[in-house]
Each structure stands twice: as C-alpha cells, then as structure tokens.
Scaffold this motif. Structure first.
Motif, PDB file in Angstrom:
ATOM      1  N   ASP A  30       2.625 -10.177  -4.797  1.00 20.22           N
ATOM      2  CA  ASP A  30       3.583 -11.276  -4.684  1.00 20.22           C
ATOM      3  C   ASP A  30       5.009 -10.766  -4.519  1.00 20.22           C
ATOM      4  O   ASP A  30       5.857 -11.457  -3.950  1.00 20.22           O
ATOM      5  CB  ASP A  30       3.497 -12.196  -5.905  1.00 20.22           C
ATOM      6  N   ASN A  31       5.273  -9.554  -4.999  1.00 15.87           N
ATOM      7  CA  ASN A  31       6.591  -8.936  -4.893  1.00 15.87           C
ATOM      8  C   ASN A  31       6.620  -7.881  -3.782  1.00 15.87           C
ATOM      9  O   ASN A  31       7.449  -6.974  -3.804  1.00 15.87           O
ATOM     10  CB  ASN A  31       6.990  -8.323  -6.243  1.00 15.87           C
ATOM     11  N   HIS A  32       5.681  -7.978  -2.841  1.00 10.74           N
ATOM     12  CA  HIS A  32       5.601  -7.048  -1.704  1.00 10.74           C
ATOM     13  C   HIS A  32       5.533  -5.592  -2.176  1.00 10.74           C
ATOM     14  O   HIS A  32       6.086  -4.700  -1.530  1.00 10.74           O
ATOM     15  CB  HIS A  32       6.770  -7.250  -0.732  1.00 10.74           C
ATOM     16  N   PHE A  33       4.868  -5.372  -3.295  1.00 10.32           N
ATOM     17  CA  PHE A  33       4.664  -4.032  -3.843  1.00 10.32           C
ATOM     18  C   PHE A  33       5.980  -3.287  -4.057  1.00 10.32           C
ATOM     19  O   PHE A  33       6.043  -2.069  -3.993  1.00 10.32           O
ATOM     20  CB  PHE A  33       3.687  -3.224  -2.973  1.00 10.32           C
ATOM     21  N   GLY A  34       7.042  -4.067  -4.331  1.00  2.81           N
ATOM     22  CA  GLY A  34       8.340  -3.479  -4.623  1.00  2.81           C
ATOM     23  C   GLY A  34       9.094  -2.973  -3.406  1.00  2.81           C
ATOM     24  O   GLY A  34      10.137  -2.336  -3.541  1.00  2.81           O
ATOM     25  N   HIS A  35       8.564  -3.258  -2.229  1.00  3.12           N
ATOM     26  CA  HIS A  35       9.210  -2.778  -1.009  1.00  3.12           C
ATOM     27  C   HIS A  35      10.212  -3.789  -0.474  1.00  3.12           C
ATOM     28  O   HIS A  35       9.992  -4.999  -0.539  1.00  3.12           O
ATOM     29  CB  HIS A  35       8.164  -2.480   0.074  1.00  3.12           C
ATOM     30  N   ASN A  36      11.281  -3.278   0.079  1.00  2.83           N
ATOM     31  CA  ASN A  36      12.253  -4.086   0.799  1.00  2.83           C
ATOM     32  C   ASN A  36      11.653  -4.362   2.179  1.00  2.83           C
ATOM     33  O   ASN A  36      11.365  -3.432   2.933  1.00  2.83           O
ATOM     34  CB  ASN A  36      13.571  -3.322   0.920  1.00  2.83           C
ATOM     35  N   LEU A  37      11.449  -5.624   2.517  1.00  5.94           N
ATOM     36  CA  LEU A  37      10.794  -5.962   3.784  1.00  5.94           C
ATOM     37  C   LEU A  37      11.566  -5.457   4.998  1.00  5.94           C
ATOM     38  O   LEU A  37      10.969  -5.213   6.048  1.00  5.94           O
ATOM     39  CB  LEU A  37      10.567  -7.473   3.880  1.00  5.94           C
ATOM     40  N   ASP A  38      12.865  -5.263   4.855  1.00  5.76           N
ATOM     41  CA  ASP A  38      13.651  -4.731   5.965  1.00  5.76           C
ATOM     42  C   ASP A  38      13.449  -3.231   6.154  1.00  5.76           C
ATOM     43  O   ASP A  38      13.919  -2.663   7.144  1.00  5.76           O
ATOM     44  CB  ASP A  38      15.143  -5.019   5.751  1.00  5.76           C
ATOM     45  N   ALA A  39      12.779  -2.589   5.214  1.00  9.29           N
ATOM     46  CA  ALA A  39      12.594  -1.134   5.287  1.00  9.29           C
ATOM     47  C   ALA A  39      11.121  -0.742   5.422  1.00  9.29           C
ATOM     48  O   ALA A  39      10.767   0.424   5.261  1.00  9.29           O
ATOM     49  CB  ALA A  39      13.192  -0.484   4.032  1.00  9.29           C
ATOM     50  N   ILE A  40      10.261  -1.700   5.742  1.00 11.53           N
ATOM     51  CA  ILE A  40       8.832  -1.414   5.871  1.00 11.53           C
ATOM     52  C   ILE A  40       8.591  -0.507   7.074  1.00 11.53           C
ATOM     53  O   ILE A  40       9.166  -0.709   8.144  1.00 11.53           O
ATOM     54  CB  ILE A  40       8.026  -2.721   6.024  1.00 11.53           C
ATOM     55  N   HIS A  41       7.734   0.505   6.877  1.00 10.16           N
ATOM     56  CA  HIS A  41       7.366   1.409   7.972  1.00 10.16           C
ATOM     57  C   HIS A  41       5.847   1.539   8.022  1.00 10.16           C
ATOM     58  O   HIS A  41       5.124   0.947   7.208  1.00 10.16           O
ATOM     59  CB  HIS A  41       8.066   2.769   7.824  1.00 10.16           C
ATOM     60  N   TRP A  42       5.366   2.292   8.984  1.00  8.92           N
ATOM     61  CA  TRP A  42       3.923   2.411   9.194  1.00  8.92           C
ATOM     62  C   TRP A  42       3.204   3.036   8.001  1.00  8.92           C
ATOM     63  O   TRP A  42       2.024   2.766   7.775  1.00  8.92           O
ATOM     64  CB  TRP A  42       3.622   3.183  10.478  1.00  8.92           C
ATOM     65  N   GLY A  43       3.888   3.841   7.236  1.00 12.65           N
ATOM     66  CA  GLY A  43       3.273   4.399   6.028  1.00 12.65           C
ATOM     67  C   GLY A  43       2.899   3.306   5.045  1.00 12.65           C
ATOM     68  O   GLY A  43       1.814   3.334   4.451  1.00 12.65           O
ATOM     69  N   ARG A  50      -5.513   0.963   3.471  1.00 14.64           N
ATOM     70  CA  ARG A  50      -6.459   1.648   2.582  1.00 14.64           C
ATOM     71  C   ARG A  50      -6.818   0.785   1.382  1.00 14.64           C
ATOM     72  O   ARG A  50      -7.981   0.724   0.970  1.00 14.64           O
ATOM     73  CB  ARG A  50      -5.892   2.999   2.147  1.00 14.64           C
ATOM     74  N   VAL A  51      -5.849   0.082   0.844  1.00 15.88           N
ATOM     75  CA  VAL A  51      -6.112  -0.823  -0.280  1.00 15.88           C
ATOM     76  C   VAL A  51      -7.045  -1.942   0.167  1.00 15.88           C
ATOM     77  O   VAL A  51      -8.018  -2.278  -0.527  1.00 15.88           O
ATOM     78  CB  VAL A  51      -4.793  -1.406  -0.848  1.00 15.88           C
ATOM     79  N   ASP A  52      -6.767  -2.517   1.327  1.00 10.84           N
ATOM     80  CA  ASP A  52      -7.601  -3.589   1.868  1.00 10.84           C
ATOM     81  C   ASP A  52      -9.042  -3.117   2.050  1.00 10.84           C
ATOM     82  O   ASP A  52      -9.991  -3.825   1.688  1.00 10.84           O
ATOM     83  CB  ASP A  52      -7.004  -4.071   3.194  1.00 10.84           C
ATOM     84  N   GLN A  53      -9.216  -1.911   2.577  1.00 10.26           N
ATOM     85  CA  GLN A  53     -10.558  -1.367   2.774  1.00 10.26           C
ATOM     86  C   GLN A  53     -11.266  -1.137   1.441  1.00 10.26           C
ATOM     87  O   GLN A  53     -12.452  -1.436   1.290  1.00 10.26           O
ATOM     88  CB  GLN A  53     -10.510  -0.059   3.574  1.00 10.26           C
ATOM     89  N   ALA A  54     -10.533  -0.617   0.463  1.00  7.85           N
ATOM     90  CA  ALA A  54     -11.125  -0.382  -0.858  1.00  7.85           C
ATOM     91  C   ALA A  54     -11.565  -1.702  -1.501  1.00  7.85           C
ATOM     92  O   ALA A  54     -12.642  -1.774  -2.107  1.00  7.85           O
ATOM     93  CB  ALA A  54     -10.131   0.344  -1.763  1.00  7.85           C
ATOM     94  N   LEU A  55     -10.760  -2.746  -1.335  1.00  7.74           N
ATOM     95  CA  LEU A  55     -11.142  -4.058  -1.871  1.00  7.74           C
ATOM     96  C   LEU A  55     -12.369  -4.603  -1.153  1.00  7.74           C
ATOM     97  O   LEU A  55     -13.271  -5.181  -1.783  1.00  7.74           O
ATOM     98  CB  LEU A  55      -9.968  -5.030  -1.777  1.00  7.74           C
TER      99      LEU A  55
END
Length: 67
Positions: A30-43, A50-55
């Motif tokens: 809900d908090n975007h995993f603590g990431h700033n959406l303006d700074a999201i990169h391919w990593g 990987r999280v989605d696949q594990a789930l």
C-alpha cells in the motif's frame, strides 16, 4: 506436565505468523514498498516480478491442496 509441542500447535503458530507477514506485506504494498514513484527503475520492477512469481508458486501449492 506435558510440554511436548504437537503438530497442531506448530501449525497454528505458523499460520498466525503467516497472517502477520501477509498483513505487513499488504502495508508495504500500500506504501509502494517505500519507493518514491518518481524514482522507480527496472530493478524495482524486477524485484516485484520475483515477488509476484513467488506468490504464484505459493498459491499453486496451497490451491492444489485445497482441491
């Protein structure tokens, strides 16, 4: 006095621990995993892939058991 842990005791304790972790994961998501959406990169996108696949893997295990 019987202090031996039973399978059901361990099962219920682990179920409670999983509920806590799922709730924490929801909070983080809900908090975007603590990431700033303006700074999201391919990593970041790769990490969530990987999280989605594990789930999906976990759901496949338990959905198959429920059938």
């Amino acid at each position: 006095m019987n202090t031996k842990t039973t399978a059901i005791d361990t099962y219920l304790a682990r179920t409670a621990a999983i509920h806590i972790k799922v709730a924490r994961l929801r909070q983080l998501a809900d908090n975007h995993f603590g990431h700033n959406l303006d700074a999201i990169h391919w990593g970041h996108a790769g990490d969530l892939g990987r999280v989605d696949q594990a789930l999906d893997d976990l759901l496949a295990i338990f959905d198959d058991q429920a059938k």
